[in-house]
Design a protein around this motif. Structure first.
Motif, PDB file in Angstrom:
ATOM      1  N   ILE A 376       1.055  -1.298  -0.412  1.00 42.54           N
ATOM      2  CA  ILE A 376      -0.145  -0.014  -0.403  1.00 42.54           C
ATOM      3  C   ILE A 376       0.944   0.870   0.027  1.00 42.54           C
ATOM      4  O   ILE A 376       1.554   1.143   0.720  1.00 42.54           O
ATOM      5  N   ALA A 377       0.951   2.196  -1.217  1.00 47.84           N
ATOM      6  CA  ALA A 377       1.894   3.087  -1.172  1.00 47.84           C
ATOM      7  C   ALA A 377       1.624   4.017  -1.572  1.00 47.84           C
ATOM      8  O   ALA A 377       0.390   4.425  -1.882  1.00 47.84           O
ATOM      9  N   HIS A 378       2.254   5.359  -0.869  1.00 49.03           N
ATOM     10  CA  HIS A 378       1.987   6.674  -1.365  1.00 49.03           C
ATOM     11  C   HIS A 378       2.964   7.240  -2.263  1.00 49.03           C
ATOM     12  O   HIS A 378       2.391   8.236  -3.276  1.00 49.03           O
ATOM     13  N   ARG A 379       4.168   7.076  -1.767  1.00 50.12           N
ATOM     14  CA  ARG A 379       4.744   7.659  -2.800  1.00 50.12           C
ATOM     15  C   ARG A 379       4.761   7.093  -4.255  1.00 50.12           C
ATOM     16  O   ARG A 379       5.564   5.346  -4.071  1.00 50.12           O
ATOM     17  N   LEU A 380       4.853   7.125  -4.800  1.00 48.35           N
ATOM     18  CA  LEU A 380       4.825   6.531  -6.009  1.00 48.35           C
ATOM     19  C   LEU A 380       6.530   5.336  -6.907  1.00 48.35           C
ATOM     20  O   LEU A 380       6.513   5.611  -7.631  1.00 48.35           O
ATOM     21  N   THR A 381       7.037   6.628  -6.653  1.00 49.22           N
ATOM     22  CA  THR A 381       8.857   6.672  -6.200  1.00 49.22           C
ATOM     23  C   THR A 381       9.439   4.764  -5.900  1.00 49.22           C
ATOM     24  O   THR A 381       9.935   4.146  -6.528  1.00 49.22           O
ATOM     25  N   THR A 382       8.666   4.308  -4.601  1.00 47.02           N
ATOM     26  CA  THR A 382       8.941   3.160  -4.086  1.00 47.02           C
ATOM     27  C   THR A 382       8.395   2.270  -5.085  1.00 47.02           C
ATOM     28  O   THR A 382       8.665   1.527  -4.783  1.00 47.02           O
ATOM     29  N   ILE A 383       7.694   2.065  -5.717  1.00 47.09           N
ATOM     30  CA  ILE A 383       7.022   0.551  -6.148  1.00 47.09           C
ATOM     31  C   ILE A 383       6.868   0.466  -7.863  1.00 47.09           C
ATOM     32  O   ILE A 383       6.434  -0.030  -8.202  1.00 47.09           O
ATOM     33  N   SER A 409      -0.390   4.625 -21.277  1.00 46.92           N
ATOM     34  CA  SER A 409      -2.016   4.850 -21.217  1.00 46.92           C
ATOM     35  C   SER A 409      -2.080   6.492 -21.052  1.00 46.92           C
ATOM     36  O   SER A 409      -3.027   6.152 -21.539  1.00 46.92           O
ATOM     37  N   GLY A 410      -1.529   7.195 -20.288  1.00 42.19           N
ATOM     38  CA  GLY A 410      -1.690   8.232 -19.878  1.00 42.19           C
ATOM     39  C   GLY A 410      -3.395   8.599 -19.355  1.00 42.19           C
ATOM     40  O   GLY A 410      -4.273   9.667 -19.133  1.00 42.19           O
ATOM     41  N   GLY A 411      -3.319   7.299 -18.645  1.00 44.92           N
ATOM     42  CA  GLY A 411      -4.528   7.431 -17.459  1.00 44.92           C
ATOM     43  C   GLY A 411      -4.494   7.933 -16.246  1.00 44.92           C
ATOM     44  O   GLY A 411      -3.597   8.991 -16.256  1.00 44.92           O
ATOM     45  N   VAL A 412      -4.767   7.674 -15.246  1.00 43.99           N
ATOM     46  CA  VAL A 412      -5.179   8.044 -13.974  1.00 43.99           C
ATOM     47  C   VAL A 412      -3.653   7.789 -13.113  1.00 43.99           C
ATOM     48  O   VAL A 412      -3.076   9.359 -12.734  1.00 43.99           O
ATOM     49  N   TYR A 413      -3.094   7.077 -13.425  1.00 44.78           N
ATOM     50  CA  TYR A 413      -1.665   7.079 -13.036  1.00 44.78           C
ATOM     51  C   TYR A 413      -0.741   7.978 -13.508  1.00 44.78           C
ATOM     52  O   TYR A 413      -0.438   8.309 -12.574  1.00 44.78           O
ATOM     53  N   SER A 414      -1.078   8.251 -15.146  1.00 43.35           N
ATOM     54  CA  SER A 414       0.110   8.905 -15.397  1.00 43.35           C
ATOM     55  C   SER A 414       0.100  10.623 -14.885  1.00 43.35           C
ATOM     56  O   SER A 414       0.749  11.406 -14.781  1.00 43.35           O
ATOM     57  N   ARG A 415      -1.245  10.724 -14.460  1.00 41.70           N
ATOM     58  CA  ARG A 415      -1.313  11.837 -14.121  1.00 41.70           C
ATOM     59  C   ARG A 415      -0.828  12.109 -12.350  1.00 41.70           C
ATOM     60  O   ARG A 415      -0.033  12.928 -12.350  1.00 41.70           O
ATOM     61  N   LEU A 416      -1.072  11.291 -12.022  1.00 37.87           N
ATOM     62  CA  LEU A 416      -0.622  11.219 -10.562  1.00 37.87           C
ATOM     63  C   LEU A 416       0.429  11.142 -10.800  1.00 37.87           C
ATOM     64  O   LEU A 416       1.595  12.201 -10.163  1.00 37.87           O
ATOM     65  N   HIS A 417       1.386  10.834 -11.963  1.00 37.23           N
ATOM     66  CA  HIS A 417       2.998  10.626 -11.169  1.00 37.23           C
ATOM     67  C   HIS A 417       2.928  12.051 -12.264  1.00 37.23           C
ATOM     68  O   HIS A 417       4.432  12.426 -11.609  1.00 37.23           O
ATOM     69  N   GLN A 418       2.863  13.116 -12.826  1.00 38.36           N
ATOM     70  CA  GLN A 418       3.441  14.142 -12.876  1.00 38.36           C
ATOM     71  C   GLN A 418       3.272  14.781 -12.003  1.00 38.36           C
ATOM     72  O   GLN A 418       4.421  15.901 -11.781  1.00 38.36           O
ATOM     73  N   VAL A 419       2.668  14.807 -11.663  1.00 42.00           N
ATOM     74  CA  VAL A 419       1.366  15.650 -10.346  1.00 42.00           C
ATOM     75  C   VAL A 419       3.243  15.514  -9.103  1.00 42.00           C
ATOM     76  O   VAL A 419       4.073  16.741  -8.176  1.00 42.00           O
ATOM     77  N   HIS A 420       3.578  14.366  -9.039  1.00 40.78           N
ATOM     78  CA  HIS A 420       5.445  13.827  -7.834  1.00 40.78           C
ATOM     79  C   HIS A 420       5.959  14.214  -8.863  1.00 40.78           C
ATOM     80  O   HIS A 420       7.199  14.372  -7.993  1.00 40.78           O
TER      81      HIS A 420
END
Ligand SMILES: Nc1ncnc2c1ncn2[C@@H]1O[C@H](COP(=O)(O)OP(=O)(O)OP(=O)(O)O)[C@@H](O)[C@H]1O
Length: 420
Positions: A376-383, A409-420
């Protein structure tokens, strides 16, 4: 007494049922008061526990006065109930004492009257008086026992209520024991809510292969922790099923299911005792060699050797305070010892500094080798290196795939990734 004078004896005994009625009446009232009193003691103790346990929070918010006020309020209620209990007790005791003395006076008056009437000799009168005292003494003793009964029974009833509370989740009568587990996990149409009015997970389908590392990401409150809490059956699914190696977890003995699942949490709980005791919690029958090996794999052995008492160092309230990272390592050592085929890592490193986090991540990566791991992760870097990333949001599982797949795929994850 009846042999000396039947009439006088009958008159004396008339008072007995009246006494019994009074004792029962006061007994009932005292039981109610004492039950209330024990309830107040519970609240009072909970307040003290909160204040002592959370003393740092109280101090850091400088809310001592506020806490004092809450404590005084609780104390006032406790005192009021205690006073009520003593008042009822005082009434009951004084009434029964008075009654006993009244009986003597009553016998004296009646006896004197019978004597004047010539129905009783002086010797008989004295004998009757002595006998009535002897007869009522055991009654007085029984009365004293009955008076203390409500206090005991009120506490005992509360104890029974707690002991008789059935656990919400229990083994099915024909539950089987899981001897060895590969670690295939499937969620099939799982629906769950903590309260019936609010669904947290709605018709979740998920399949995790044995040995796979799956990371759950998504906004706070989406249900990542909830998904992972359903696997060890901390809560029961409302609809659908969860299987481990194809066996529904409801058909498995809880103990044997949880023996195969290890959970590493952010806030590590350490028992007061030695470092050895705390590591050995992972396997109570572990040998000294196994405990040291677990410590080594969690990179905790150097620290233990540097302590004067080594493995026997007392930790917790009465001993050495470990840092956040050291506590994490200790919980990882525990997990190496437990050696479960399924692992749940609950945001295990988000409270640590970058360097310590990197070290702990290394130990965790070693720990998860060959095990089905749910992170269960908050930091995208660690996963990023996870075999699969599952994005959970309020609608359930929004998307899943490897880091690269999800970025492309440019979905939710890629947007979360850009924010981080
Ligand atoms: N024990 C509980 N009783 C009632 N509701 C709960 C309980 N635990 C969690 N919830 C609720 O369930 C929802 C999902 O919580 P959960 O902890 O699974 O989210 P999460 O995605 O892990 O969040 P976070 O990333 O902040 O830890 C939240 O709305 C939370 O308020």
């Amino acid at each position: 007494m009846a042999y000396i004078n039947l009439e006088l004896a009958l008159l004396t005994f008339i008072i007995v049922p009246f006494m019994a009625w009074l004792i029962i009446k006061f007994g009932g009232r005292m039981t109610t008061t004492y039950r209330q009193l024990f309830g107040n003691v519970g609240n009072f103790n909970a307040r003290i526990e909160d204040n002592v346990g959370g003393i740092r929070v109280v101090q850091s918010f400088a809310n001592e006065e506020h806490e004092k006020k809450l404590f005084a309020e609780e104390n006032k209620q406790f005192r009021a109930t205690k006073l009520l209990a003593y008042k009822t007790m005082a009434k009951s005791m004084s009434v029964s004492y008075m009654l006993m003395r009244l009986i003597t006076v009553f016998v004296m008056i009646c006896g004197a009257w019978f004597f004047i009437q010539g129905k009783l000799e002086m010797g008989e009168f004295m004998a009757f008086l002595l006998l009535s005292n002897i007869f009522f003494r055991p009654i007085e003793k029984i009365n004293a026992v009955i008076e203390s009964y409500p206090k005991g029974i009120a506490g005992f009833k509360r104890y029974l209520e707690i002991m008789e509370t059935d656990p919400e989740i229990a083994d099915a009568p024909d539950a089987v024991s899981l001897s060895s587990v590969r670690g295939d996990i499937r969620f099939e149409g799982v629906t769950f809510g903590y309260e019936s009015s609010r669904t947290i997970l709605n018709n979740i389908h998920l399949s995790i292969r044995a040995g796979e590392t799956v990371a759950f990401v998504g906004p706070s409150g989406a249900g990542k922790t909830t998904i992972c809490s359903l696997l060890p059956r901390f809560y029961e699914v409302e609809q659908g099923s969860i299987t481990v190696d194809g066996i529904d977890i409801r058909d498995v003995q809880l103990r044997s299911l949880r023996k195969h699942i290890g959970i590493v949490q952010q806030d590590v709980f350490l028992f007061s005792g030695t470092i050895r005791d705390n590591i050995a919690y992972g396997d109570l029958h572990a040998t000294d060699h196994q405990i040291w090996e677990a410590a080594r794999r969690a990179s905790l052995d150097d620290l233990i050797r540097s302590l004067p008492d080594g493995m026997e160092t007392i930790i917790g309230e009465r001993g050495v305070k470990l840092s956040g990272g050291q506590k994490q390592r200790l919980s990882i050592a525990r997990m190496f010892l437990k050696n479960p085929p399924i692992l749940i890592l609950d945001e295990a490193t988000s409270a640590l500094d970058t360097e310590t986090e990197a070290q702990i991540q290394k130990s965790l990566a070693e720990l998860s080798v060959g095990r089905t791991t749910l992170v269960i992760a908050h930091r995208l870097t660690t996963i990023q290196s996870a075999d699969r990333i599952i994005v959970v949001n309020s609608d359930g599982i929004a998307e899943q795939g490897t880091h690269q797949e999800l970025i492309h795929s440019g979905g939710v994850y890629s947007r979360l990734h850009q924010v981080h």
